[in-house]
Design a protein around this motif. Structure first.
Motif, mmCIF file in Angstrom:
data_model
loop_
_atom_site.group_PDB
_atom_site.id
_atom_site.type_symbol
_atom_site.label_atom_id
_atom_site.label_comp_id
_atom_site.label_asym_id
_atom_site.label_seq_id
_atom_site.Cartn_x
_atom_site.Cartn_y
_atom_site.Cartn_z
ATOM 1 N N THR A 1 0.862 -1.185 0.000
ATOM 2 C CA THR A 1 0.000 0.000 0.000
ATOM 3 C C THR A 1 0.897 1.234 0.000
ATOM 4 O O THR A 1 2.080 1.145 0.334
ATOM 5 N N PRO A 2 0.368 2.377 -0.379
ATOM 6 C CA PRO A 2 1.185 3.590 -0.337
ATOM 7 C C PRO A 2 1.648 3.866 1.102
ATOM 8 O O PRO A 2 0.956 3.515 2.063
ATOM 9 N N PRO A 3 2.821 4.464 1.234
ATOM 10 C CA PRO A 3 3.297 4.759 2.591
ATOM 11 C C PRO A 3 2.371 5.735 3.309
ATOM 12 O O PRO A 3 1.767 6.616 2.691
ATOM 13 N N ARG A 4 2.242 5.523 4.594
ATOM 14 C CA ARG A 4 1.457 6.407 5.444
ATOM 15 C C ARG A 4 2.302 6.753 6.662
ATOM 16 O O ARG A 4 3.255 6.051 6.967
ATOM 17 N N ILE A 5 1.945 7.779 7.345
ATOM 18 C CA ILE A 5 2.664 8.161 8.556
ATOM 19 C C ILE A 5 1.796 7.862 9.761
ATOM 20 O O ILE A 5 0.661 8.329 9.851
ATOM 21 N N ASP A 6 2.334 7.075 10.666
ATOM 22 C CA ASP A 6 1.701 6.813 11.953
ATOM 23 C C ASP A 6 2.156 7.958 12.859
ATOM 24 O O ASP A 6 3.287 7.964 13.348
ATOM 25 N N TRP A 7 1.309 8.939 13.050
ATOM 26 C CA TRP A 7 1.698 10.162 13.760
ATOM 27 C C TRP A 7 2.000 9.904 15.234
ATOM 28 O O TRP A 7 2.875 10.552 15.808
#
Length: 95
Positions: free
Chosen positions: A55-61
């Motif tokens: 999946t596209p990269p996401r940021i776990d804030w």
């Protein structure tokens, strides 16, 4: 004499055991290892029934806040500081 009642019945124990088996089969990517390691998932074999794609990269804030805090602690503590066992929590706040 005191007799304790079972905390869980047979059906509940079976559910917990099934959940434990599920967790033991779950890989770090969130997919079942039994499927992820299956030769039938080989993307180079066009006869397979299924495959995986990233999946596209996401940021776990929350994780970023935790890792940034640990980076800052390392910098402020010096290169020889022993930070073994340091746990940094994360709290959600509203603006």
């Amino acid at each position: 004499m005191t007799t304790r009642e079972n905390e869980f019945d047979d059906h509940e124990r079976e559910l917990w055991e099934a959940y434990d088996r599920y967790l033991a089969d779950l890989g770090p990517h969130g997919q079942l290892l039994s499927e992820a390691l299956d030769p039938g998932a080989n993307p180079n074999d066009y006869n397979t029934k299924f495959g995986f794609k990233a999946t596209p990269p996401r940021i776990d804030w929350a994780l970023k806040a935790q890792q940034d805090a640990l980076d800052n602690l390392r910098k402020s503590s010096g290169p020889d500081a022993n930070l073994n066992g340091v746990v940094i929590g994360v709290e959600k706040y509203q603006w």
